[in-house]
Design a protein around this motif. Structure first.
Motif, PDB file in Angstrom:
ATOM      1  N   GLU A  41      69.301  43.845  78.763  1.00 17.42           N
ATOM      2  CA  GLU A  41      69.272  42.364  79.693  1.00 17.42           C
ATOM      3  C   GLU A  41      70.852  41.655  79.419  1.00 17.42           C
ATOM      4  OE1 GLU A  41      65.131  40.587  79.326  1.00 17.42           O
ATOM      5  OE2 GLU A  41      66.222  40.057  77.963  1.00 17.42           O
ATOM      6  N   SER A  44      72.569  43.813  81.594  1.00 20.76           N
ATOM      7  CA  SER A  44      72.502  43.057  83.130  1.00 20.76           C
ATOM      8  C   SER A  44      73.381  42.038  83.840  1.00 20.76           C
ATOM      9  CB  SER A  44      70.638  42.658  83.171  1.00 20.76           C
ATOM     10  OG  SER A  44      71.150  42.559  85.009  1.00 20.76           O
ATOM     11  N   ALA A  48      75.522  41.554  86.940  1.00 17.58           N
ATOM     12  CA  ALA A  48      75.370  40.593  87.948  1.00 17.58           C
ATOM     13  C   ALA A  48      76.521  40.238  87.844  1.00 17.58           C
ATOM     14  CB  ALA A  48      74.484  39.703  87.735  1.00 17.58           C
ATOM     15  N   PRO A 198      70.883  46.754  86.314  1.00 15.04           N
ATOM     16  CA  PRO A 198      70.046  45.440  86.606  1.00 15.04           C
ATOM     17  C   PRO A 198      69.094  45.669  86.221  1.00 15.04           C
ATOM     18  CG  PRO A 198      70.399  46.542  88.423  1.00 15.04           C
ATOM     19  CD  PRO A 198      71.045  47.573  87.475  1.00 15.04           C
ATOM     20  N   TRP A 200      65.609  42.672  86.185  1.00 20.02           N
ATOM     21  CA  TRP A 200      65.552  41.219  86.730  1.00 20.02           C
ATOM     22  C   TRP A 200      64.544  40.389  85.816  1.00 20.02           C
ATOM     23  CZ3 TRP A 200      64.989  39.049  92.024  1.00 20.02           C
ATOM     24  CH2 TRP A 200      63.440  37.705  91.404  1.00 20.02           C
ATOM     25  N   LEU A 256      71.745  36.257  92.720  1.00 23.92           N
ATOM     26  CA  LEU A 256      72.358  36.839  91.341  1.00 23.92           C
ATOM     27  C   LEU A 256      71.482  36.481  89.827  1.00 23.92           C
ATOM     28  CD1 LEU A 256      76.022  39.063  91.689  1.00 23.92           C
ATOM     29  CD2 LEU A 256      73.758  39.775  92.046  1.00 23.92           C
ATOM     30  N   PHE A 259      69.091  37.855  87.337  1.00 28.91           N
ATOM     31  CA  PHE A 259      69.855  39.447  87.391  1.00 28.91           C
ATOM     32  C   PHE A 259      70.909  38.682  85.549  1.00 28.91           C
ATOM     33  CE2 PHE A 259      69.069  41.150  91.295  1.00 28.91           C
ATOM     34  CZ  PHE A 259      68.224  42.041  91.020  1.00 28.91           C
TER      35      PHE A 259
END
Length: 387
Positions: A41, A44, A48, A198, A200, A256, A259
């Motif tokens: 994460e 990510s 983003a 990425p 979510w 974004l 993300f």
């Protein structure tokens, strides 16, 4: 469209990104860790942010033919490290969306542009000089810990700045890398390269988080980032309607945020790197440096957290020195504009000093307070002069 290659443009774009990442990437990882983000994460988040900054840098610069750089909100990231304590990751994402929606609203309504039109050029330049002063001072303070490295870079700059102005920063960087390698200060052997993906992260909207995280993030981003961002453009003679820029950064943040793109805004310090005469003697061509910065942002986003390791492999003194050298011309120009008019000098000087002090009140940075106090003094002086 013809886009002529110039090494000075590429180098300025790279240094702008170097300054941006080395100054605050670690803070973003701290903020992500505060809400319990996993390594995937966190990657990510960096994906983003890199994607958003890269796309807006390239889009803005090509659209307006001006060196318009965007960045993540560094004061915002610092705020999040403490404000996100006790907040879940999903609630944090909801707060990011709320903050970006407020930024978008400011741009669409034109409120931000109307406020910026009231800011005198002398105060904008003084604020910019105050923001950048620490980078110039760091250039010389870094001599204490790495005298040979920094001295070699400074000597290269002083010898070549008149002979090869467009390449002097690049050559100073090369000189620094050579000396750093000879002193065994480069540690690229520990790097591992991997692409970020990425992830979510669904938003969750909690009133306490929206007020306690989203609203302060909006205020800090607008006051401490977007105001100096517009100021640096105008201090270099670039006139652009700020409302569409603010709108697009807000919209980018909304897209974004799920993300990890917590906030996007106009850049000031990294943007100034792309606006000096060393970049190009023709101000109309300097937008190409910002385009290159956007390209490097995209690459950094794809590499994600690996980027932090890359910058950690460089000695801190090298980064401080190249940033200071790249901003010397801009600092000098800012002070020249700020102090040119005698009747505006007192207000400009106060703006400069308050901004340079780094004082932060109510989690709002010194650039805002410098501009506010300087603006009040400016208005009072102008009123008295008319009486």
């Amino acid at each position: 469209m013809r886009f002529a290659f110039s090494f000075s443009h590429l180098c300025a774009g790279f240094i702008a990104v170097l300054v941006s990442y080395t100054s605050s990437a670690a803070i973003i990882f701290q903020a992500a860790a505060t809400v319990g983000a996993t390594t995937v994460e966190m990657n990510s988040w960096m994906w983003a942010l890199g994607l958003g900054m890269g796309a807006t840098c390239i889009g803005f610069s090509l659209r307006y033919r001006q060196p318009i750089l965007t960045a993540w909100s560094t004061p915002g990231a610092a705020l999040l490290v403490t404000a996100l304590a006790g907040v879940s990751l999903n609630e944090a994402i909801g707060a990011f969306l709320f903050s970006s929606s407020l930024i978008l609203l400011c741009g669409i309504t034109g409120w931000f542009s109307r406020i910026m039109r009231l800011v005198p050029a002398s105060l904008a330049a003084a604020m910019l000089g105050g923001v950048l002063l620490s980078f110039g001072l760091d250039l010389f303070s870094s001599v204490q810990s790495q005298p040979w490295l920094v001295s070699a870079m400074l000597a290269t700059y002083l010898v070549l700045r008149k002979r090869l102005p467009r390449y002097v920063i690049a050559l100073s960087l090369v000189a620094g890398l050579v000396v750093a390698a000879s002193l065994d200060l480069l540690h690229f052997d520990t790097l591992t390269w991997q692409l970020a993906r990425p992830v979510w992260m669904s938003p969750s909207f909690d009133l306490a988080s929206l007020i306690g995280v989203g609203l302060p993030l909006f205020v800090v981003t607008m006051a401490s980032q977007n105001v100096p961002g517009v100021a640096v453009l105008r201090a270099h003679g670039y006139q652009v309607n700020a409302s569409p820029l603010i709108s697009w950064t807000g919209l980018t943040g909304m897209v974004l945020a799920p993300f990890g793109g917590f906030a996007f805004n106009l850049a000031a310090i990294s943007a100034a790197v792309c606006m000096g005469e060393e970049v190009d003697t023709d101000p109309k061509q300097r937008y190409k440096a910002a385009v290159w910065a956007g390209v490097f942002y995209l690459l950094m986003g794809l590499l994600g957290a690996t980027v932090v390791g890359l910058f950690a492999a460089l000695p801190a003194e090298l980064v401080m020195a190249i940033a200071g050298l790249a901003l010397l011309g801009t600092i000098g120009h800012s002070l020249s504009v700020a102090l040119a008019a005698e009747e505006e000098r007192e207000a400009a000087l106060l703006t400069f000093m308050i901004t340079a002090s780094g004082v932060a009140l109510f989690d709002i940075g010194s650039a805002f307070w410098g501009l506010l106090i300087g603006g009040i003094i400016y208005a009072l002086n102008m009123k008295n002069s008319r009486q």
